[in-house]
Write an enzyme that holds these catalytic residues in place. Structure first.
Site, mmCIF file in Angstrom:
data_model
loop_
_atom_site.group_PDB
_atom_site.id
_atom_site.type_symbol
_atom_site.label_atom_id
_atom_site.label_comp_id
_atom_site.label_asym_id
_atom_site.label_seq_id
_atom_site.Cartn_x
_atom_site.Cartn_y
_atom_site.Cartn_z
ATOM 1 N N HIS A 95 0.826 -1.212 0.000
ATOM 2 C CA HIS A 95 0.000 0.000 0.000
ATOM 3 C C HIS A 95 0.858 1.258 0.000
ATOM 4 C CE1 HIS A 95 -3.311 -2.735 1.670
ATOM 5 N NE2 HIS A 95 -3.636 -2.405 0.439
ATOM 6 N N HIS A 127 -2.101 -5.516 -6.417
ATOM 7 C CA HIS A 127 -2.223 -6.773 -5.675
ATOM 8 C C HIS A 127 -3.664 -7.267 -5.727
ATOM 9 C CE1 HIS A 127 -2.916 -3.515 -2.763
ATOM 10 N NE2 HIS A 127 -3.734 -4.346 -2.146
ATOM 11 N N CYS A 174 -14.436 -7.185 2.808
ATOM 12 C CA CYS A 174 -13.413 -7.243 1.774
ATOM 13 C C CYS A 174 -12.056 -7.454 2.430
ATOM 14 C CB CYS A 174 -13.412 -5.984 0.921
ATOM 15 S SG CYS A 174 -13.311 -4.476 1.862
ATOM 16 N N HIS A 208 -7.859 -9.393 1.395
ATOM 17 C CA HIS A 208 -6.881 -9.903 0.442
ATOM 18 C C HIS A 208 -6.769 -11.418 0.561
ATOM 19 C CE1 HIS A 208 -5.695 -5.752 1.506
ATOM 20 N NE2 HIS A 208 -5.544 -5.652 0.211
ATOM 21 N N GLU A 250 -15.067 -11.271 9.908
ATOM 22 C CA GLU A 250 -15.606 -9.921 10.100
ATOM 23 C C GLU A 250 -17.070 -9.919 10.515
ATOM 24 O OE1 GLU A 250 -14.949 -7.025 7.021
ATOM 25 O OE2 GLU A 250 -12.860 -7.611 6.767
ATOM 26 N N TYR A 252 -8.684 -1.186 -9.748
ATOM 27 C CA TYR A 252 -8.908 0.211 -9.358
ATOM 28 C C TYR A 252 -7.722 0.704 -8.547
ATOM 29 C CZ TYR A 252 -9.829 -0.615 -4.427
ATOM 30 O OH TYR A 252 -9.679 -0.943 -3.110
ATOM 31 N N GLU A 264 -4.527 2.155 -2.378
ATOM 32 C CA GLU A 264 -5.096 0.868 -2.744
ATOM 33 C C GLU A 264 -4.988 0.763 -4.259
ATOM 34 O OE1 GLU A 264 -5.885 -1.660 -1.138
ATOM 35 O OE2 GLU A 264 -6.978 -1.208 0.689
ATOM 36 N N GLU A 293 -5.649 -2.338 -6.608
ATOM 37 C CA GLU A 293 -6.087 -3.713 -6.455
ATOM 38 C C GLU A 293 -6.729 -4.289 -7.709
ATOM 39 O OE1 GLU A 293 -6.840 -3.915 -1.685
ATOM 40 O OE2 GLU A 293 -8.610 -3.652 -2.945
ATOM 41 N N TRP A 312 -13.575 1.946 -3.228
ATOM 42 C CA TRP A 312 -13.815 0.755 -4.051
ATOM 43 C C TRP A 312 -15.302 0.455 -4.181
ATOM 44 C CZ3 TRP A 312 -11.425 0.682 0.691
ATOM 45 C CH2 TRP A 312 -12.102 0.033 1.731
#
Length: 174
Positions: free
Chosen positions: A25, A31, A66, A68, A86, A101, A111, A113, A158
């Site tokens: 980041h 990524h 969201c 990774h 979460e 984006y 970000e 990604e 995002w």
């Protein structure tokens, strides 16, 4: 505890390496990531408000969860893992669309990604992890679209990108 690593990818989503999340980041390197969208039978989307201690976008509203993917983890398995961590529940997920984006933040992080959108159905209340999530709500999909246009500052970057460009793909009850 070792910092979580992200999967660095090229613009074809081919893995080219691993890197600690914060470093990726800081350097704005592309990524792999995923965004989970959970709908109920009324075509309402489960939104989460990011915890106030998040290093970017704290307190903003976004999709259900969201994160990774981990090295060797499929998009679906990653989405199911993070949904449980979460929001405290598990459901079957299906892959929808993916896109790239880039969003710079005020704190110097970016970000960048290759984001995979995952869809699922659920009709109960979550058991949120308050270290990750400040609040949650069900919201009719059309109301989400309208609210983003009226109050974009309340939503993550995002999430706004997904709604702006890919609304027809995430509206699963059409």
């Amino acid at each position: 505890m070792e910092e979580e690593k992200v999967i660095l990818v090229n613009e074809r989503d081919e893995q080219i390496g691993l890197m600690p999340k914060m470093e990726a980041h800081e350097k704005a390197l592309l990524h792999r990531a995923f965004s989970v969208f959970i709908f109920n039978d009324k075509n309402e989307l489960m939104l989460q408000q990011r915890a106030l201690n998040k290093y970017h976008s704290p307190g903003l509203w976004t999709n259900t969860c969201c994160s990774h993917q981990r090295d060797g983890e499929t998009n679906i398995k990653a989405g199911q893992r993070r949904l449980q961590e979460e929001m405290g529940f598990a459901v079957d997920l299906e892959e929808s669309i993916s896109f790239i984006y880039k969003a710079p933040f005020d704190n110097g992080l970016t970000e960048y990604e290759y984001d995979h959108v995952l869809l699922g159905k659920y009709n109960d209340e979550p058991t949120i992890n308050t270290d990750e999530v400040a609040s949650w709500k069900w919201m009719p999909i059309e109301d989400v679209k309208t609210d983003i246009s009226v109050q974009p500052e309340l939503y993550t970057e995002w999430f706004k990108v997904i709604f702006d460009k890919f609304y027809e793909h995430i509206n699963i009850s059409k």
